[in-house]
Structures are given as structure tokens and as C-alpha cells.
Design a protein around this motif. Structure first.
Motif, mmCIF file in Angstrom:
data_model
loop_
_atom_site.group_PDB
_atom_site.id
_atom_site.type_symbol
_atom_site.label_atom_id
_atom_site.label_comp_id
_atom_site.label_asym_id
_atom_site.label_seq_id
_atom_site.Cartn_x
_atom_site.Cartn_y
_atom_site.Cartn_z
ATOM 1 N N LEU A 169 -50.584 -27.257 -26.290
ATOM 2 C CA LEU A 169 -50.024 -27.548 -27.600
ATOM 3 C C LEU A 169 -51.157 -27.874 -28.579
ATOM 4 N N PRO A 170 -50.848 -27.897 -29.884
ATOM 5 C CA PRO A 170 -51.917 -27.965 -30.893
ATOM 6 C C PRO A 170 -52.769 -29.222 -30.863
ATOM 7 N N GLN A 171 -52.367 -30.248 -30.143
ATOM 8 C CA GLN A 171 -53.224 -31.417 -30.035
ATOM 9 C C GLN A 171 -53.883 -31.508 -28.660
ATOM 10 N N GLY A 172 -53.828 -30.394 -27.947
ATOM 11 C CA GLY A 172 -54.525 -30.305 -26.671
ATOM 12 C C GLY A 172 -53.713 -30.733 -25.470
ATOM 13 N N GLN A 173 -52.429 -31.069 -25.675
ATOM 14 C CA GLN A 173 -51.596 -31.434 -24.529
ATOM 15 C C GLN A 173 -51.285 -30.183 -23.695
ATOM 16 N N ILE A 174 -51.342 -30.334 -22.394
ATOM 17 C CA ILE A 174 -50.967 -29.223 -21.508
ATOM 18 C C ILE A 174 -49.497 -29.361 -21.138
ATOM 19 N N MET A 175 -48.712 -28.354 -21.478
ATOM 20 C CA MET A 175 -47.293 -28.369 -21.128
ATOM 21 C C MET A 175 -47.099 -27.559 -19.850
ATOM 22 N N HIS A 176 -46.669 -28.241 -18.807
ATOM 23 C CA HIS A 176 -46.439 -27.573 -17.520
ATOM 24 C C HIS A 176 -44.961 -27.236 -17.422
ATOM 25 N N ASP A 177 -44.625 -26.008 -17.643
ATOM 26 C CA ASP A 177 -43.210 -25.635 -17.586
ATOM 27 C C ASP A 177 -43.069 -24.232 -16.995
ATOM 28 N N LEU A 178 -43.837 -24.039 -15.912
ATOM 29 C CA LEU A 178 -43.862 -22.716 -15.267
ATOM 30 C C LEU A 178 -42.738 -22.594 -14.256
ATOM 31 N N LYS A 179 -41.504 -22.823 -14.699
ATOM 32 C CA LYS A 179 -40.402 -22.818 -13.743
ATOM 33 C C LYS A 179 -40.033 -21.403 -13.322
ATOM 34 N N ARG A 180 -39.507 -21.318 -12.111
ATOM 35 C CA ARG A 180 -39.046 -20.019 -11.604
ATOM 36 C C ARG A 180 -37.524 -20.045 -11.507
ATOM 37 N N LEU A 181 -36.887 -20.641 -12.509
ATOM 38 C CA LEU A 181 -35.445 -20.870 -12.473
ATOM 39 C C LEU A 181 -34.717 -19.987 -13.471
ATOM 40 N N ARG A 182 -33.544 -19.512 -13.066
ATOM 41 C CA ARG A 182 -32.664 -18.765 -13.974
ATOM 42 C C ARG A 182 -31.886 -19.700 -14.888
ATOM 43 N N LYS A 183 -31.715 -20.912 -14.460
ATOM 44 C CA LYS A 183 -30.918 -21.873 -15.221
ATOM 45 C C LYS A 183 -31.641 -23.206 -15.218
ATOM 46 N N ASP A 184 -31.823 -23.766 -16.392
ATOM 47 C CA ASP A 184 -32.477 -25.071 -16.493
ATOM 48 C C ASP A 184 -32.131 -25.657 -17.855
ATOM 49 N N ASN A 185 -31.124 -26.511 -17.887
ATOM 50 C CA ASN A 185 -30.678 -27.096 -19.152
ATOM 51 C C ASN A 185 -31.146 -28.536 -19.278
ATOM 52 N N THR A 186 -32.465 -28.701 -19.298
ATOM 53 C CA THR A 186 -33.011 -30.058 -19.400
ATOM 54 C C THR A 186 -33.772 -30.217 -20.709
ATOM 55 N N GLY A 187 -33.035 -30.150 -21.796
ATOM 56 C CA GLY A 187 -33.652 -30.459 -23.081
ATOM 57 C C GLY A 187 -34.000 -29.237 -23.913
ATOM 58 N N TYR A 188 -34.739 -29.474 -24.998
ATOM 59 C CA TYR A 188 -34.970 -28.433 -25.993
ATOM 60 C C TYR A 188 -35.724 -27.240 -25.423
ATOM 61 N N ASP A 189 -35.412 -26.101 -25.955
ATOM 62 C CA ASP A 189 -35.932 -24.838 -25.462
ATOM 63 C C ASP A 189 -37.309 -24.558 -26.068
ATOM 64 N N ALA A 451 -44.938 -31.032 -37.496
ATOM 65 C CA ALA A 451 -44.765 -32.042 -36.456
ATOM 66 C C ALA A 451 -45.639 -31.746 -35.237
ATOM 67 N N LEU A 452 -45.735 -30.469 -34.849
ATOM 68 C CA LEU A 452 -46.483 -30.128 -33.639
ATOM 69 C C LEU A 452 -47.961 -29.894 -33.916
ATOM 70 N N ASP A 453 -48.281 -29.488 -35.120
ATOM 71 C CA ASP A 453 -49.671 -29.145 -35.472
ATOM 72 C C ASP A 453 -50.037 -29.815 -36.785
ATOM 73 N N PRO A 454 -50.097 -31.147 -36.782
ATOM 74 C CA PRO A 454 -50.307 -31.864 -38.052
ATOM 75 C C PRO A 454 -51.621 -31.474 -38.747
ATOM 76 N N ALA A 455 -52.641 -31.106 -37.972
ATOM 77 C CA ALA A 455 -53.907 -30.715 -38.594
ATOM 78 C C ALA A 455 -53.871 -29.279 -39.112
ATOM 79 N N GLY A 456 -52.877 -28.522 -38.693
ATOM 80 C CA GLY A 456 -52.751 -27.139 -39.173
ATOM 81 C C GLY A 456 -53.835 -26.207 -38.665
ATOM 82 N N ILE A 457 -54.288 -26.436 -37.418
ATOM 83 C CA ILE A 457 -55.408 -25.611 -36.926
ATOM 84 C C ILE A 457 -54.977 -24.333 -36.215
ATOM 85 N N MET A 458 -53.691 -24.250 -35.799
ATOM 86 C CA MET A 458 -53.295 -23.124 -34.952
ATOM 87 C C MET A 458 -52.935 -21.888 -35.777
#
Lengths: 465, 465
Positions: A169-189, A451-458
Motif C-alpha cells: 500500500l502507498p505507505q509501505g504496508q504489506i497487505m497479505h491477502d493471497l487467498k485461494r478461496l472462491r468465497k470470502d466475505n470478511t470485510g471490504y473488497d 485516505a490511502l495515499d495522503p502524500a500522493g506518490i502513487m
């Protein structure tokens, strides 16, 4: 305010990630934009990507993520503003894992589409994203631009083929969401938010992708239709018969065939007299049903219904490839002729035939042109490209190019269509989006970006100018 | 800080939108949460929805959007905090337009699934979202929770069936994005962000949905398999033969059949001796291929491969409905028995069989239980529900209920699965999401929530507690 990428920044980055600033990093296929780069970095893993993003965020230096560079809207180059760091995914090109029994493959962003397709085939499956630039286009870019291609009708676009992502993400956070699932309704897409964001909300570094079963029976036919209306009726007929087995349905115009005659005179075409309109139909069917016979029955029924006047059904894989070559070579023939303006548009299916007629008439009143209208008819996605009349060059149209495109896009938007069906917004269409985008939608997009890229670098300047 | 909904607020709302606070507005099917409401409003159009949202935003009053109220995770009620306004979509229930030739239907959020399915059938098409609560569940809620059901294997979940939305964002902006397009790459995917956000990022007021062709041939079979492993191998075999024609593949356990025996002794079951594991297979095939014969061949091959020991192929629509009734009545039988705890989980397909074995063994070590494991095996989605042994009631397990669920979810998460496959997070699983969600993903979700809903009025406590 953003700052330029400098040698001082380079010294803060992980050892060994820097690359020479080769010209290829600054180009895009249509040559409309010329990129600038202060630095080029090619990280080897997601931690290195995160370290680079964090350093750039701290220094307020823009980042241009770069995949294979095949995008057509200038999203991969930054021609002005603070000189950026180009972040190339070229070294993150591993196939991490293949799960044939799950129908899943996990790959890094820098893997080419061809690599992924070959790995799928080796596992007895198919990765059903198919487009001409597969040897160069990389998965990260294909997801960032939500690429389309010729099999969207059956399998959806890139978004529909992605189960999960790993991303920075734009502030350097690593998002680990490499799911191998057909269905996963746990929050925003967030996966679908990153897909299609063209590198402005983060950098996809790996993805888990859908592998589909290879159909037991496949077939390809080309049929001559009287009009786009007839082509659409033929599509309905085919879909009613084939239970989702129509995997591609491509429209080709007589103008496209004549461009092929000029640019590729040796390319074999099935109809001696070039018809005004052709469709290429591909089917993938269950075991126990011959694809040839199914296409034969479709052809007979369509002929009796007055939809089709001639046709050819491929009798071998070789012949099928030859029919596909006609479709796939059209963009190259277009480049040979030299387009005045290209439009990657989509329309509600029931508006398409009328649009082709009305837009052609409107343009004829504006200039002497040739129109090559072709594309993914089953998806309502046309490439509606304008060319000089014989004896003129594209430069002769410089003064009216913008007016022509504006008129085409206005007609598209007025009929509920999109001015960017599959290529994305990039820099080329950022002003179009500002003009025609729904204000509430644009406001929410801007709020999310800030919100996600407050510095506007991406990838500044892409999508939201 | 939020304020309670008061009569003073009601006087600011559009004329005629207020409703009596009937008990039904404060309930959810599992009876775990009891809602509070200071006001109930039922707007008639999107402008009234926007006016209500603006008034609530200004007054800092929470809004609980409400569809049919069939959700299973408490997203439709607000049991604590500032007393909310319940915004019911019940009066926005029109089918706005049907475009059979496009395969599109445009409906308001309050239309029930059954209404939409009937409108589709009338137009010679199908809307392929299918679940037991179709007579009550409304499209708005189905999209807000990205509902699943029995046809996800072929047609995807609710998200995959939605082309565009009209919505009111948390500050009262109306987002007009009711496109009827298969392809539209013009900026961030806000549609998919609203879908699955469970009313926390805005209120979907209408949607354009995909209508699929009705398959020329359909068939249903039930087959006895030795184990979940065998069921998954049978699925692979079926998919390899059917070219995407497997429309449903449901797992049923012997425990489920025995619960049916107790709760619905008159329900006809095809196998006199209740087998340990059954699958229900549904196929939709092209014209020219008999579904019966295709299922017959599958059954023969599967028997020869040792996957299947008995089976029945429906010989009529009536028989097909009877086989489906067995699957569809299981949740009701479960309610009759009274579950200790229910789990809506998904796993990578290759982990499923081992999970069922390992989780059953683990639970046997924790308590005397009966497990009814059933569901959408083709999607990797199991309903893994725990019941008292005979002679005990669910209350006897009160002390360990949380531990049991925690242990199940931990095992699921450790194997790359999801603790909410199709039901969503709601209030019930908000703490689970906080515990197991990826930190970068949670951070981005929070940033998006704060950016779009700075006052925090939209369904507070749902998803992000």
C-alpha cells in the motif's frame, strides 16, 4: 508537493535494486507520452517493494509502477511533474505455486501472461485471460488495469480471475491477502479496489488466479453476417444453445479485412470477396458433444433465420489458429495504416448496432474517414478506430482529432456506454473521466485516494489528474 | 459521538416516510441480537434516501439500512449505542427495466430475490442467484452482504452478478452508476466496494443485474460417495467433462439426513440406508446433449473409479425438486435440533477433506457433539455446524460454545480459509475480523470507512467494531 527522485534517495534503497535508466522504461506503445525517470528500481521481493515505497513516501517522491509496459493509455510513464522513481516488477516473476486440483495458481506480479498460461497448460488447466500482448504483458499490470481480451464473454475480465492479492500500500504496508478461496466475505473488497486502480492505490506484487478446466471439445468458426444487428441476434441464438459454452464472439469489419489485405497480403482469408461484417465464434463444450456439429447446427439455423450468408468451420487446430490470426492481426494492420484516433468503448448490447450506424453517419459529416470497427461484440466492447482516407496521412487530421474523439465519446456516454471499456483511464483519458464521471463517484474516488495515499506518490496523474 | 434518533429528527425528514416501529424491524433470524430503533423510515425513491441520510449525517444519528432482514450475522440490527434510525428499503421494490436481449435487469433494492427471479423467467432468462430465503431476502441486502447460495460454482456470488449500482453515500451524495455494461474500466471499483460492505459505506438503492441464458438441458443427480475426498475427485471429474456445465455441487452428510428423519419424517429420501456422505450434482448443458445421459456417463465412470457407490438421477422436474428439497430442508432440520454453534467457513479445495477429519477429531476431544457438515463443496464453502448429543440440549454447552467456535475458526484460518465465506461479518464476527484480519488490510478498511463516512453514521458496529 512532490520531490524528484535523486541519487540521495537511491542510497536509502535496498542493496542491488537499482537499474540503469534504459529507454524501454520510459516508453509506451502508442508513443503519445514520453516518460521521465530519476531512478529505476527492480526489487526482488515484497519486502524490497515495501522498503522502496516507504523511502519514497518519506521523501515525497512519486513512484511509477511498471509491468510489461503494454498499456495503451499512458499509465506506465510519467511525462511531467517531479521526476519519479520507476518501480519495475520484472524481477518478481516466479510462478510460486500451482494447485491443479483447486484450479488455482499463485504467481508474482512480474510473470508474463504467457508464462502463466504455459504453467496452467502444464498442469492440465487453462488460465483464460487471452490477449495479443501475452508475451510481454505482466500479471501485475494486467490486474492493475483489469485487462479484458477475447475470453471475457465466458470467463470475465482479469478481476473475475483473481482470488487474492499480495500488495504494498502507498505507505509501505504489506497487505497479505493471497487467498485461494472462491468465497470470502470478511470485510471490504480491497482486492477489487486495487484491481483497476492502475497503480494509484498501491502495487500488486503477487496474485492467486483462477485456473479453469480445459473444455473437452472446442471449435472455431467464422460466419458472414449482414450487419451488427444480425451478429447480435446470432450471439443470442448461440448462447441459448450453448449453455455458456460460447467462449469468444468477435466482430470483424470489411474495413479491417481490407487493411489486412494491404498490410499482410500473405495472410490467408477464408472469403474471397471481403464481406462487410464477419464474426469469429469460439465454443468450449462438454464431452459427448462434437463442437464441429454444434457449430454446424448453429450455422444451419442461423442461415435459415437469415442471419448468416456464408461461413467456415475450422477442421483442425491449425485452421482454428488461422481464423484467430485474422482477428489477432487486425491491431497490427491498424498500426501499419496509422489511426487518426482509437476508441475503446463499450455499450449496452441493445445500443450497439444503432451506435455503429449513427456514429458512422455523424463522423462522415465531420471528415472524410475510414472506420475500422471491431472487437469483443459479446461483451459490448468495440474498438472503434478512425483512419485517413487513402492518399491522406493521419497528420492531415491533427486539427480535428480531438473533436472527432470527443464526438465519439459523447455519443457513447449519452447511450449509457463507457469511454474506456478495457484499456483503462491512465493519463490519456483522465480528463475524460473528470468530464463524464458521476460527481458522487469521483468524489468518493478522490476521498479514497487521499485516505490511502495522503502524500500522493502513487502514479500521480493517472485516473485522477 | 453519535446522537439518538428523535422525533425532532423525524420532523426534518421527507413527508410520509415514517413507519411504526414494528417488532419485525428489530429482529434477526437467529435471535442473538435484539435491535433498538428510535425511528423507522421507508423512503420511496433515491432522493428521499439521500434526504434522510443528509439529515442523519447533520444530526450525527446512526442509520441501520434494512432489507429483508434474513442476514445471519446481525448486520440488520443495532442492539446498543445511540438509538438509530432504521432505513427500510421495503417501498423501493420495483423492477425498473428488463433487457432480455442484453441479459440485464434493473431493479430497486427492496425487490425480493423471488420477484427478480420471476421477472427473469418471464423474460425467458434466469437470474442465477439462488438461496432458500428468496421470498424474503431483498436485492439490496443480498448485494450489501455479497450473498452466495447454491449456484456460485457456475455463476459466482452476488458481486459477480451485478453490473452497476445506484447508491447513496454516507454524506447523502447520490452515486449514479447503474451501467448495463460488461466492461467499464473508468476508475476505482466502487461498485464492488459497496457490495459486501454491509451498509457501512452507503446504501445501495438500485442495481443492474446479470440475466443468464437458461441452459437448453438441465439435470440433477444425487450420488453416494465414500468420503469428502471422493466427493472432490468426483467434482474434478465432472468439471473436466462438463466444460463449466456443473451448476451446483452440494455436500450432504449422514448426520444431516438423520436430522431430516427426525424433523421431517415424511420427506422422501432416495437411499433407504442413510449414507455417510452424499453429493447433489446439478448440470446445465448445451442443446444436443442429454443431461440424463451426461449424468449417467459421469455416474458410470465415477463408479468404475471407485468414487461412487450408489446414485439416483432425477427423471422429471418433480424428482429434481424432491432431490433439491433434501438439500434445502437441512437448515430447517438444523433449527429443529438446535445448533450449539454454526460456522460458515471456506477453505482451499485441497484442504477440505483433511479439515473435516481434523476438526472432527479435535472437537471430539473437547466435547460430546454431533456435527452436521454440509454445503457448497464446489466453492470450498462448508456449513460446519455443531449439535448436542441426543438427550442433551444446546444450553448444556453454554460454557464451551465460544471455545468450540474459536477452535474451529482458528483451524480454518491456519489452513488459509475464511471464517465467513458467504454470510458476512456483521456484528457477530466483527471481533473475529479484528483478531484474524491482515493488519494492513484492516488499516486500509478503516481509512476508507473514515474517508467516506467521517461522522461514522452508517451501520456502526458492523464489520469494523
Amino acid at each position: 508537493m512532490l520531490n524528484p527522485a535523486t541519487e540521495a534517495l537511491a542510497r536509502l534503497l535496498p542493496q542491488g535494486v537499482m537499474r540503469e535508466i534504459a529507454p524501454a522504461y520510459l516508453e509506451e506503445p502508442r508513443g503519445r507520452f514520453r516518460g521521465q525517470a530519476g531512478l529505476v528500481a527492480a526489487p526482488r521481493d515484497v519486502e524490497e517493494v515495501a522498503a522502496i515505497v516507504r523511502a519514497c513516501e518519506k521523501a515525497r517522491v512519486p513512484i511509477v509502477p511498471r509491468g510489461g509496459g503494454t498499456g495503451l493509455v499512458g499509465g506506465q510513464v510519467m511525462p511531467d511533474g517531479a521526476v519519479p522513481l520507476v518501480l519495475s516488477l520484472e524481477r518478481m516473476n516466479r510462478i510460486r505455486d500451482v494447485y491443479p486440483e483447486e484450479g488455482v495458481i499463485v504467481v508474482e506480479a512480474g510473470a508474463t501472461l504467457q508464462q502463466v498460461r504455459e504453467a496452467a497448460a502444464k498442469a492440465g488447466r487453462q488460465f483464460p485471460l487471452a490477449l495479443a500482448s501475452q508475451g510481454t504483458a505482466q500479471i501485475g499490470g494486467l490486474l492493475a488495469t483489469n485487462a479484458g481480451g477475447v475470453n471475457v464473454l465466458r470467463h470475465g475480465n482479469a478481476r473475475a480471475l483473481c482470488l487474492g492479492v499480495e500488495a504494498v500500500l502507498p505507505q509501505g504496508q504489506i497487505m497479505h491477502d493471497l487467498k485461494r478461496l472462491r468465497k470470502d466475505n470478511t470485510g471490504y473488497d480491497l482486492r477489487d479496489l486495487l484491481i483497476g486502480a492502475e497503480g494509484t492505490l498501491g502495487i500488486i506484487t503477487a496474485a492467486s488466479l483462477v485456473l479453469a478446466p480445459v473444455p473437452a471439445e472446442t471449435g472455431v468458426a467464422m460466419m458472414v453476417v449482414e450487419s451488427p444487428e444480425a451478429a447480435l441476434t446470432l450471439l443470442s441464438l448461440a448462447q441459448a444453445r450453448m449453455a455458456g459454452g460460447v467462449t469468444a464472439f468477435e466482430l470483424i469489419s470489411g474495413q479491417g479485412l481490407r487493411f489486412l489485405d494491404v498490410a499482410f497480403p500473405d495472410l490467408r482469408q477464408p472469403f474471397a470477396t471481403r464481406p462487410d461484417w464477419l464474426v469469429l465464434v469460439e465454443v468450449g463444450l462438454p464431452a459427448g458433444l462434437s463442437a464441429d456439429e454444434a457449430l454446424e447446427v448453429l450455422f444451419t439455423d442461423a442461415t435459415e433465420a437469415g442471419l448468416v450468408s456464408d461461413g467456415v468451420i475450422a477442421q483442425s487446430g491449425q485452421q482454428a489458429a488461422e481464423l484467430w490470426a485474422i482477428r489477432e492481426t487486425i491491431p497490427e494492420a491498424n498500426r501499419h495504416v496509422g489511426a487518426i484516433a482509437s476508441h475503446d468503448i463499450s455499450l449496452p448490447l441493445s445500443e450497439i448496432a444503432r451506435f455503429i450506424r449513427d456514429a458512422s453517419a455523424m463522423l462522415a459529416g465531420m471528415a472524410d474517414l475510414r472506420i475500422n470497427c471491431f472487437g469483443h461484440l459479446g461483451d459490448g466492447n468495440l474498438h472503434f478506430n478512425l483512419f485517413p482516407v487513402e492518399g491522406k496521412t493521419r497528420d492531415a487530421y491533427d486539427a480535428i482529432r480531438r473533436d472527432l474523439s470527443r464526438a465519439v465519446h459523447e455519443m457513447v456516454v449519452a447511450r449509457g456506454g463507457s469511454f474506456s471499456a478495457e484499456h483503462g483511464v491512465g493519463r490519456l483519458k483522465a480528463a475524460d473521466l473528470a468530464r463524464w464521471g458521476d460527481p458522487a463517484r469521483l468524489g468518493a474516488m478522490r476521498a479514497i485516494k487521499d485516505a490511502l495515499d495522503p502524500a500522493g506518490i502513487m502514479n500521480p496523474g493517472v485516473i485522477l489528474a
